[in-house]
Write an enzyme that holds these catalytic residues in place. Structure first.
Site, PDB file in Angstrom:
ATOM      1  N   HIS A 126       0.839  -0.692   0.220  1.00  0.00           N
ATOM      2  CA  HIS A 126      -0.089   0.206  -0.002  1.00  0.00           C
ATOM      3  C   HIS A 126       0.795   1.227  -0.059  1.00  0.00           C
ATOM      4  O   HIS A 126       1.812   1.267   0.991  1.00  0.00           O
ATOM      5  CB  HIS A 126      -0.766  -0.391   0.929  1.00  0.00           C
ATOM      6  CG  HIS A 126      -1.741   0.952   1.515  1.00  0.00           C
ATOM      7  ND1 HIS A 126      -1.313   1.943   1.493  1.00  0.00           N
ATOM      8  CD2 HIS A 126      -2.774   0.913   1.276  1.00  0.00           C
ATOM      9  CE1 HIS A 126      -2.753   2.439   1.869  1.00  0.00           C
ATOM     10  NE2 HIS A 126      -3.785   2.024   1.696  1.00  0.00           N
ATOM     11  N   ASP A 203       3.515  -4.507   7.724  1.00  0.00           N
ATOM     12  CA  ASP A 203       1.917  -3.350   8.235  1.00  0.00           C
ATOM     13  C   ASP A 203       0.357  -4.359   7.998  1.00  0.00           C
ATOM     14  O   ASP A 203       0.348  -5.523   6.878  1.00  0.00           O
ATOM     15  CB  ASP A 203       1.995  -2.593   6.815  1.00  0.00           C
ATOM     16  CG  ASP A 203       0.644  -2.074   6.327  1.00  0.00           C
ATOM     17  OD1 ASP A 203       0.100  -2.536   6.597  1.00  0.00           O
ATOM     18  OD2 ASP A 203      -0.287  -1.542   5.106  1.00  0.00           O
ATOM     19  N   GLN A 206      -4.171  -5.095   6.889  1.00  0.00           N
ATOM     20  CA  GLN A 206      -5.040  -6.183   6.763  1.00  0.00           C
ATOM     21  C   GLN A 206      -4.896  -7.196   7.285  1.00  0.00           C
ATOM     22  O   GLN A 206      -5.780  -8.880   7.034  1.00  0.00           O
ATOM     23  CB  GLN A 206      -5.012  -6.468   5.094  1.00  0.00           C
ATOM     24  CG  GLN A 206      -5.705  -5.042   4.032  1.00  0.00           C
ATOM     25  CD  GLN A 206      -7.117  -4.697   4.393  1.00  0.00           C
ATOM     26  OE1 GLN A 206      -7.993  -5.496   4.864  1.00  0.00           O
ATOM     27  NE2 GLN A 206      -7.083  -3.503   3.592  1.00  0.00           N
ATOM     28  N   LYS A 229     -10.232  -0.641  10.200  1.00  0.00           N
ATOM     29  CA  LYS A 229     -10.785  -1.244   9.580  1.00  0.00           C
ATOM     30  C   LYS A 229     -11.038  -2.951  10.372  1.00  0.00           C
ATOM     31  O   LYS A 229     -11.400  -3.934   9.968  1.00  0.00           O
ATOM     32  CB  LYS A 229      -9.675  -2.169   8.736  1.00  0.00           C
ATOM     33  CG  LYS A 229      -8.638  -1.437   7.799  1.00  0.00           C
ATOM     34  CD  LYS A 229      -7.948  -1.712   6.733  1.00  0.00           C
ATOM     35  CE  LYS A 229      -6.945  -0.143   5.745  1.00  0.00           C
ATOM     36  NZ  LYS A 229      -7.717  -0.006   5.021  1.00  0.00           N
ATOM     37  N   CYS A 367      -4.653   3.185  -3.768  1.00  0.00           N
ATOM     38  CA  CYS A 367      -3.827   3.334  -3.057  1.00  0.00           C
ATOM     39  C   CYS A 367      -2.402   2.818  -3.017  1.00  0.00           C
ATOM     40  O   CYS A 367      -1.243   1.770  -2.182  1.00  0.00           O
ATOM     41  CB  CYS A 367      -3.822   3.193  -1.243  1.00  0.00           C
ATOM     42  SG  CYS A 367      -4.395   5.047  -1.303  1.00  0.00           S
TER      43      CYS A 367
HETATM   44  C1  PLP Z   1      -2.401  -2.524   3.642  1.00  0.00           C
HETATM   45  C2  PLP Z   1      -2.831  -1.230   4.166  1.00  0.00           C
HETATM   46  N1  PLP Z   1      -1.569  -0.515   4.391  1.00  0.00           N
HETATM   47  C3  PLP Z   1      -1.643   0.537   4.842  1.00  0.00           C
HETATM   48  C4  PLP Z   1      -3.114   0.662   5.030  1.00  0.00           C
HETATM   49  C5  PLP Z   1      -3.323   2.726   5.031  1.00  0.00           C
HETATM   50  O1  PLP Z   1      -4.297   2.330   6.697  1.00  0.00           O
HETATM   51  P1  PLP Z   1      -4.680   3.335   6.461  1.00  0.00           P
HETATM   52  O2  PLP Z   1      -4.555   4.840   5.923  1.00  0.00           O
HETATM   53  O3  PLP Z   1      -5.702   3.447   7.854  1.00  0.00           O
HETATM   54  O4  PLP Z   1      -3.557   4.565   7.960  1.00  0.00           O
HETATM   55  C6  PLP Z   1      -4.222  -0.103   4.385  1.00  0.00           C
HETATM   56  C7  PLP Z   1      -5.587   0.501   4.376  1.00  0.00           C
HETATM   57  O5  PLP Z   1      -6.696   0.990   3.405  1.00  0.00           O
HETATM   58  C8  PLP Z   1      -3.722  -1.391   4.055  1.00  0.00           C
HETATM   59  O6  PLP Z   1      -4.746  -1.612   3.890  1.00  0.00           O
END
Ligand code: PLP
Lengths: 409, 153
Positions: A126, A203, A206, A229, A367
């Site tokens: 992401h 990270d 998910q 999430k 993203c």
């Molecule tokens: C794999 C992953 N990393 C990071 C994020 C970023 O999450 P946040 O926007 O809550 O910081 C997301 C969410 O879209 C994600 O799916």
């Protein structure tokens, strides 16, 4: 262990939004990978805080303040147990996983990264797990290395291993891909990094909503996730780090709440986690996150995983039965995320037609633009499945996709 | 389905399937790239304009949704032979049509074929799709530089 059991009808009743309509039709919410809906218990916990026990934390000497502080800190204990941390002091509350990653970039990696050094990520990250590293690398004259993936969406472990070099200062990987659904073999990848004494951040945005996580068993150094999430409120996330590392790290932001003593000559910082929680925190958010974790524990994360897995299999088969549909992400070990394309129909148009049918999906680059490029597209449509989704939801998705093809056929 | 037909008029579906002037002009003297950072869609407009800024020829390439592709295609048909002033004036009208209140009747006889996009006003998120090519065209007309990156509003 008993056979997976999740009473989905009862779960659905826990989520007030599911009784609402979208475009005049009962809502089919298939965008939980973007943000999950909230159970009544989370809303109630936050409401209760504000109506019955609200005060600032770590400050007041009166009963309300004590109540708020102990509940706030109680959630830290809860999070520690939830992800198997050795010590609640290893749990740092942040706004979201993005901030957690930035905290590690700023306070841990920055001072270790020199010219010619490397940071290793994967092709399925992401933007939150790309851009902070890219910026650090640019500033330090370091290189961002990217472990490739195959067409199924799995990291090529051999290639990953080859990219671990004596110059690698950090590995940063998604536990689960938000686009492909791939559950990465992080245990194995972490072991490869650790053999070489390379710190590794996961990270888990998910990961945590779908899988049991035990950070000690995994063996990573940092693990981050985001509350919204996990059926929690927005504006709260967690970055877990090993205590000796957190201890040695400089603060991320500074101000009140993160100090031990302040004199104009010199300030000394509080020990972790407070060193990293400058200013009044998102108290209600943390309380809501605690209720979300209780909710998930109440259902049982293994039951959740099993329910979603069954649904994923059903949905995969149903989508594959639609001619002209292509699924991206066919990893053997996969979470309930289905990204796809329809021949001749742009994902945005799919999104609009589905919206009209009351079906909420995500369409766009998710993203993860480098991943879109890897698959040669500018956007994908994505349906993500959660604890409150049913086969009925999948059937409505399939019907809406047939309508889409009819319209654009 | 009726609401969808309002948005995806037959003309739009047709231009999406077979976009007109879908090419890069070899003899272009203006060009601009339109980029929608929200969705990652990109398209490039190339122009041949005369000394008075009148469009002699125009083409576009790129990939986008049905709304942005059809809008670009219909725009190229419209723009051929038009002066810069006429194009800017029409873009303004077109923009008004797209962002007008859904409750008001969308009458825009002066817009001709462009009026098929009236349904977009029901979908505020899609307005950018319909205007992406126009933003690129406007940038190309305003700018003599080879490349202009346009972010839509
Ligand atoms: C794999 C992953 N990393 C990071 C994020 C970023 O999450 P946040 O926007 O809550 O910081 C997301 C969410 O879209 C994600 O799916």
């Amino acid at each position: 262990m008993s056979v997976a059991s999740l009473d989905v009808e009862s779960v659905r009743r826990d989520f007030p939004i599911l009784s609402h309509c979208m475009r005049g039709q009962p809502l089919v919410y298939l965008d939980s990978a973007s943000s999950a809906q909230k159970p009544r218990a989370v809303l109630d916990a936050m409401d209760e805080l504000y109506t019955q026990g609200y005060a600032n934390v770590h400050r007041g000497l009166y009963e309300l303040a004590e109540w708020a502080t102990s509940h706030y800190e109680g959630v830290r204990d809860k999070v520690a147990r939830f992800i198997g941390a050795a010590d609640p002091r290893e749990i740092v509350f942040v706004r979201n996983v993005t901030e957690g990653i930035n905290l590690v970039a700023h306070s841990f990696v920055r001072e270790r990264l020199g010219s010619g050094d490397e940071i290793l990520i994967s092709a399925m990250e992401h933007h939150a797990n790309i851009v902070p590293w890219q910026i650090l690398c640019e500033q330090a004259g370091a290189q961002l290395r990217v472990a490739p993936i195959d067409d199924r969406g799995e990291i090529l472990v051999e290639e990953f291993e080859k990219l671990l070099s004596p110059r690698t200062r950090l590995v940063a990987l998604a536990h689960v891909s938000n686009v492909l659904g791939t559950v990465n073999p992080i245990r194995e990848l972490i072991a490869l990094a650790r053999e070489r004494e390379i710190p590794i951040l996961i990270d888990g945005a998910q990961g945590v909503p779908h899988l049991p996580v035990d950070v000690q068993e995994l063996g990573c150094d940092f693990y981050g996730f985001t509350g919204h999430k996990l059926f929690g409120p927005t504006g709260v996330g967690v970055i877990w780090g090993r205590l000796p590392l957190l201890d040695a790290m400089p603060p991320y932001q500074s101000g009140g709440d993160m100090i031990e003593s302040v004199r104009f000559e010199k300030t000394t910082f509080a020990p972790p986690p407070h060193k990293f929680e400058a200013g009044t925190p998102n108290i209600a958010g943390v309380i809501g996150l605690g209720a979300a974790i209780d909710y998930v524990n109440g259902l049982g994360i293994r039951n959740i995983a099993a329910w979603e897995h069954g649904l994923l299999e059903y949905a995969t088969e149903a989508l594959e039965s639609i001619g002209k549909l292509r699924i991206y992400g066919k990893a053997k070990n996969k979470a309930a995320v289905l990204s796809f394309a329809l021949d001749g129909v742009h994902p945005h148009d799919i999104g609009t037609v589905l919206d009209q049918e009351g079906v909420a999906i995500r369409a766009g680059h998710h993203c993860a633009q480098p991943l879109m490029e890897r698959f040669g597209v500018s956007a994908m449509a994505r349906a993500s499945l959660s604890i409150y989704n049913t086969r009925d939801d999948v059937d409505r998705l399939v019907r809406a996709l047939h309508k889409t093809l009819e319209l654009f056929g | 389905m009726d609401d969808l037909r309002e948005l995806y008029q037959t003309t739009i579906l047709d231009h999406n399937k077979s976009p007109r002037n879908f090419r890069e002009l070899e003899d272009a003297n203006r060009r601009a790239e339109g980029y929608n950072p929200l969705c990652g869609d990109k398209l490039t407009v190339t122009l041949l304009v005369d000394a008075d800024d009148r469009v002699e020829d125009v083409g576009f390439v790129g990939s986008g949704c049905a709304i942005s592709t059809a809008s670009a295609s219909i725009m190229t048909e419209f723009a051929k032979g038009k002066s810069r002033a006429e194009i800017e004036e029409t873009f303004e009208r077109f923009h008004e049509l797209l962002t007008g209140s859904p409750s008001e009747p969308a009458e825009a006889p002066e817009l001709g074929k462009l009026a098929v996009f009236a349904g977009v006003r029901e979908y505020p998120l899609r307005v950018k799709c319909a205007t992406l090519a126009w933003h690129a065209l406007k940038a190309a007309l305003e700018n003599r530089e080879e490349m202009t990156l346009v972010k839509t509003e």
